[in-house]
Every structure is written in structure tokens, then in C-alpha cells.
Design an enzyme around this catalytic site. Sequence first.
Site, PDB file in Angstrom:
ATOM      1  N   VAL A  39       0.845  -1.193   0.000  1.00  0.00           N
ATOM      2  CA  VAL A  39       0.000   0.000   0.000  1.00  0.00           C
ATOM      3  C   VAL A  39       0.884   1.247   0.000  1.00  0.00           C
ATOM      4  CG1 VAL A  39      -1.885   1.199   1.141  1.00  0.00           C
ATOM      5  CG2 VAL A  39      -1.730  -1.289   1.298  1.00  0.00           C
TER       6      VAL A  39
ATOM      7  N   ASP B 148     -12.951 -11.885   6.123  1.00  0.00           N
ATOM      8  CA  ASP B 148     -11.630 -11.757   6.758  1.00  0.00           C
ATOM      9  C   ASP B 148     -11.626 -10.562   7.699  1.00  0.00           C
ATOM     10  OD1 ASP B 148      -9.051 -12.465   7.359  1.00  0.00           O
ATOM     11  OD2 ASP B 148      -8.164 -11.421   5.651  1.00  0.00           O
TER      12      ASP B 148
ATOM     13  N   ASN C  75      -8.008  -5.207   9.946  1.00  0.00           N
ATOM     14  CA  ASN C  75      -8.797  -4.708   8.820  1.00  0.00           C
ATOM     15  C   ASN C  75      -9.841  -3.680   9.235  1.00  0.00           C
ATOM     16  OD1 ASN C  75      -7.451  -6.152   6.901  1.00  0.00           O
ATOM     17  ND2 ASN C  75      -8.855  -7.909   6.956  1.00  0.00           N
TER      18      ASN C  75
ATOM     19  N   ASP D 101      -9.965  -3.926   3.225  1.00  0.00           N
ATOM     20  CA  ASP D 101      -9.540  -5.246   2.774  1.00  0.00           C
ATOM     21  C   ASP D 101     -10.700  -6.198   2.492  1.00  0.00           C
ATOM     22  OD1 ASP D 101      -7.957  -7.261   1.961  1.00  0.00           O
ATOM     23  OD2 ASP D 101      -6.619  -7.232   3.688  1.00  0.00           O
TER      24      ASP D 101
END
Lengths: 658, 191
Positions: free
Chosen positions: A100, A208, A213, A226
Amino acid sequence: METDRWSRIQQLYHAAQELPPSARAEFLSQSCLNDPELRREVESLLAYEKQADGLLENPEWKADTPPETAPPGARAMAVGSQLGSFRILDFLGAGGMGEVYRARDTRLHRDVAIKVLPAGLAREPERVARFEREARAAGALNHPNIVAVHDIGRDHDTYWIATELVIGEPLAKMIERGPVVVHRVLQIATQVADGLAAAHAAGIVHRDLKPANIMITRDWRVKIVDFGLALRQRTSQDSTTVDVTDEGTILGTAGYMSPEQVRREAVDHRSDLFSVGVVLHEMCSGKRAFPGASSIEVMNAVLKDQPAELPASVPPALVLIVRRCLEKDPARRFQSAADLGFALQPSSPSLPPAAAPKRRTRLKWAALAAAAVAAVFWLTRPLPPPQLTATVQLTNDGRGKRPPWLSDGSRIFFRSLSAAGMETDQVSVKGGESIALPLPVKNADLVDISPDRTELLLCPYEKSAVPVCELWVAPLMGGSARRLGSLAAQDGAAAWSPDGRQVVYAKDQELHIATNDGTEVRKLATFSGVIYALHWSPDGSTVRFSVDPGAGAPGSLWEAPIDGNRAYPLLPGWKTATYTCCGTWTPDGKYFVFQAGVNGMTNVWALREKVAWFQRAERGPFQLTNSPLEMLHPVSSPDGSACLSTVTRNAPSFSGTI
Amino acid sequence: MEPLQAGHPVDVTGLLRAWSAGDRSALDQLAPILHAELKRIARRCMMRERPDHTLQPTALVNEAFLRLINVQGAEWQDRAHFFALSAQMMRRILVKSAIARGASKRGGSARKVSLEDAVIVSPKRDVQIIKLDEALEELARVDPRKAQIVELRFFAGMNFEEIAAVLKVSSRTIVREWSVSKAWLAREMDR
């Protein structure tokens, strides 16, 4: 095809391969001026260049090797480089699915976050698909608690997603500093539930969700990031199944997966609610809800364990909410993220301000009467199904192991593959380093251990083509080996009787019994198929074994009483398993544990053998392990009712107690 | 050839040495031993220990090597020749068992199987193996050496240097031919 033409095709193929994809068309049109057929041939081969990798370099049976990721330090993008209309400003971090960067949108003059799929992964179609799925999933959502996707693109081999730049920190970091205070927990959880409700309403399951996240901005706003594993749920209009994960691949992060995810069953939005429960628990306690030293332990805990009690400072209503999220059965959880969000509202009737619960002090007599009834019920109660109470990982040496395993109560013996060949190893039943077991007979498969635990029955395989081996007896404490008469067994199928005075063995599709010096041989039964994994019951009355009927047909467990000449299948009506094999009794004779394949997973199951006359009990089979790994060949340890199973592929072994 | 008796050990390492030194008759003795051992290990792995799971042909060949060959006494070239011989056999064993399980090229089942039977082995893998076998056959017609390279690499897990030693060409050549063979096979299997 003429040889000349085929060599010309190859020549052009290799030459084109050296060129960047953009230059290939030009090169081929130059090289195949008057031969469009030749060009088509080369181009069609080039089109299969990448696909072929998936097929032959990484066939299905190698799929469990971890994907190669770029070495740390080797970044996909340099600061100052350009992707579409974005200029890379800064490296922000790297995750499993990509790197990222902070980037500047040169058209709209704003800063964004750009996630780049590393070039190594860009060659894997599944990774690319997952990457694009992330963009599409999150891009389809417009909600303040879900990170916004601005753009998606591809620059040569580089795939990227541009998203809203969230200035803040992941919840994971916040939790590292300790438990989160209750009113912040509620504030964060409410927003997570809101974001999820929006995703679920759009038919998207995150799959997830974890503290890493969940981004928290400086003004306590939540952004779920995510969506790389997000799954679009089937809707009633859409009848095609969207199978986004390969069979056998576990996606998600061990400690935050729902039980149904661990079991690789179909998941729906309620799986995310379980993950929210794990996150909530972690926020309140500061600790992982399902801890464990390895992912197998963690997954096992997700399936079986209740997380530790939350601190007393957490209001009882919140404790109930967490508990409800963490129900193993999706049907017992909140049925929607919206319901969860409502329960979390400070004004919700289910979450009153923390107060001591009222004590109930009435009707002592009724309580006593109830206790008396309960005592009668307890005595005649149906026996609870057997369960594994604990599991221990025994080895972690990465070496393949070959069943069967044997145990003398303190050690477990097994055959193991090493660079130098196959050797016999031993490991403590408590786990640890496995070391070689010196034996006077070389190149022998393990067959059985004597009832007094001092001798091993061995089956040395000669370097020959005949799958029949002589039976040898070797003392465990050292000394020379002796031949067991002139007995030979097929594939090492043999077992001692519980008094050690007889052996049962298989040869030429027949079962025979002989005395321990190899004399007085008598035939017990005949089969069509190969007999293996032979065991004698602790009470001496019967033998059980597995039969492989051949031609790819599934194997099954059989039983042959010692006093007769008939044999019958052990589980004739049991349709749950596709095959059964490799069973043995626990030393007390209470259970018969065996290996069975159910839904493509190999696990250990148990049959109840003995029940007191006044007790009501089901015989089973009961499932003992529920592992995504292959649990093979249970062996029981003589000092109690321990049961061991292990895995061949990645080679850790586990033991458990019933 | 006389049938082999239990308790009558054969010096497999010696046979292998003789064969790689050019003694054809050694192969006649070696082949049935190797074939039986591979079949035994494959059957054991496929039918018994993990019938519903994937199997690794290369691991099986490796295990056969460890069991049959005196590892200390074997040279590197012996290993290459052993693996080359095993690759062919492994291919036949896998294809035969896939067919036995009822897989056909078209991805369906040749015979009707119940749902329980169908999941015993991965039907996807069976179909893949049969398709690959047929495509390899086709490739062998066009370019026999390339088919052999694929066989050695895919069914015995040999590395490029070992394949080069067996086929007596440079490993650079093997790498190039492997690359084009893969694309060719993928296209063929897609037809």
C-alpha cells in the site's frame, strides 16, 4: 506436422517470449509476413504461456505450498513513479495481498491510498482474480464505514486499486496497548455492524474481518478495509454458483474465522458476525479470544472452545452480545448485522447501564425437589458423546511420516522420511524432538507392539517386488531380533493377541491365527481384497481390520470373531463416510477409534463399545477430530485412553485424550 | 524371468548401476520390481491412507527410491535413471487408476456413481490426468523428446539438470523445451 515448421514455431515462440507483451504483435507480423497460419499458431501458444504454469508447475497436488512472495525490501513501486493518473508519494505498508502506498491523484488533486499487487503474484490468475474481487466488492459499496474505492487499473503487469486514504490506525494497534474502554468498544462495534449491514445488504460477505482490517480515524470513525476475500452471496435471481475459493483452500485468518469457515463449509453473512464477536471479545479483554501456538490449535479452539470469561468491568449485557456472536452454530447467532447494531445501541433495551444482577432467593423446597429429580436423571442419563478433551502437537519437523504409529505409553514410534532414506523414529507422548530408534532389523515397517510393551513386531521389506514380508520380533530395549517361525504377512498386516500368546496375520487375502512361535496355524476367514491395519480387541474375542477391495473402490472396516469363521462389515449402514479404515480400540475397550473420510476431510471417529445396563447411550459413530488437516491412523496409548492421530503432508503429529 | 520369491532379495542398486551403464537385460529385471513397488506405494497412499486427498506422484517416486535403492551406494546418475524409469510407470499407474475410478476426458463420469463414491477422489484431478495423458501422447507424435521432458518433470519431479543428464542435452535446452511444451499441452488440453 513437418519438423521444419515445428522448429520454426518454437523459434518464434521463444523469440517472442523474450519481448515485452506490447512488442510481440509487431515482431510476429514482421516474422510471419506471408504466413498468417504460422502467426496464429505462435500466438495461440503464447496465449497459453501463463495458463500452462498453473497446470503443470503448480498442479492441484502441490497447491499447499505457500505462494512465493517478494523478498522484503523489494518493493513494486518507486516513490515518484506514476500509475494511471496517480503519482506514488510514500510507502505505507504491506499485507498478504499487496503493498500500500500513499499517492497523489493528479487530476482531482487529492491524496489516495494505492494498493499494488506485487508482480510475482500478478502472474497467478487466482491472486489477480482475488485482487479484482476486492475492488469490485468494495467498489459496489458506498457507506461511511467502508473504505471507498476510487479507481482500479492495470499498468502492464501491475494491478492496482486506488482507495480513500484513511488517516488513523488499525484497531489491532489500539488493542496492543490494552483493552479498549467500554464506551469506545460500543462506539467502534456499532460502526462495524453498520458497515457490515451495508455490505451484507449488497450481498457481500467480508470473510476476513479482524482488528487489522478495521481502521479507526482520529475522530473515532471506523472504516472497514480489505475486501480481498469478500464473497458475493448468491441471490435468488442469480442461479450460478460463485465458487471463489479452490476446494481445499482455507482463506481468512485463523483466529477470526467462524467455525463454518474453519470447516470449509459454505459461509454466509453470519460468518462475519462470528468474526465481529471475536473482535469484540479482543477489544474488551485485550487478548485473543482463541489463542494458540499454531494455526491448528487456534482453529481447533474456534471449533471447540469457549473463549475466556470477559473481565468483570464489562457490562453483562455486552457479555451476552459477545457470547451470542460467538455461538458455534450460525443459527444461534444474531441473524443480521443490523440486529447486532441495534443490540449495541446505548438505548437498546438489551444493554442497560451496568448494574449488579438481582439475586433470586425463593422457593428452597422446590429447589431441593428439583435436585432429587436431577439426581435420578443423572444416574440414568444418556452418556454424553465422547470428545477429545485436549490435543497436543507432537512433532514439527516437516518430515513426512508413514503410518502406522505404535506407542508404549511414554513414546510413539513411527517411520519417517529423511534425505538418507526411511528411518524409524520415536517421540515422547508429550511431544518434542523426534530421534531415531535403533532397531536390530533394518528397513522394516512397524506392525505392532507387544502387550507388555517390550517388543516390536516388524516386517522388513526386502528389496523385492513381493508385497509379503517376514514377521520379526525385536526387543525395544536392545538385543537381537528373532524370526516369528516362518510366518510372512501381506503388507505387514499382523497383530498380537492381548495375552501376547498368539498372532493374527493376513496373507493371500486370508486371515490366519498362529501361536507366538509361529506354529499351530489356522485359517480364520477369506476376503476379496487386501487386508491391512489389523487389530485384536482388548478382550481377545475379535479382530478388526480394513479391507481395500481394489480397483479404486472405497475401503471399509471389517470384524471377524476369533471363535468363528465368518466376518462381517463393522458399519454396514453408515452412509456418512465415503470410506473407513485403520481402527483400533482404546486400552479399556470402551471405544473403537478409526479413520473416516467425510466431506473430503479425513478425521478420527469413535464407536462406543461398552455401556452399563442402566445407561442409555448411542453407539455412534461420533466424530472426535474436526481438523482441516488429515487425521490418520489413530493409535491408542496403553496407559489410558489416549488417542493419537497425525498428518502426513506437513508432518506435524497430534495426540489427544478422549 | 523367474518369479520373485519373498526372502530372495534382489540387488536393485546393482541392477540400476548395470542398466545405466548400458546393460539392457538389467532393465528387464529392474522394471517389474520398480513397477510393483510404485504400484504398492501408490495404492497404499491413494486407497488407504488418504483416499480422498491429493497425492504427490513425485513423493511416491521418491519413497520408492528410498525403499529400493541403497542410498549411500547410489550415484547421482543412478538416481536420474531410476527416476526416468519411474516417471513412465507412474504415469501409467495414475492414468489407469483414474480410469478405474470412472473418470473420462469430458469431465463427467463414465459410469454412474453415487454422490458418496464421487467424492472419494477428486474427480477434477482424475480428469486432468487423463487429459494430460492424451495430450502427451499427441505431443509425443509431434516431438517425442518434449513429451519425455514433461513426463520426467511432471510424473517424477526431476529437476532440469537431472533431465538433461538422462536425455544427454544441455539443461538450457531442457528449460526452453519445457516452456514451449507447457504452452502446447495447455492448449491441447483446452480443445
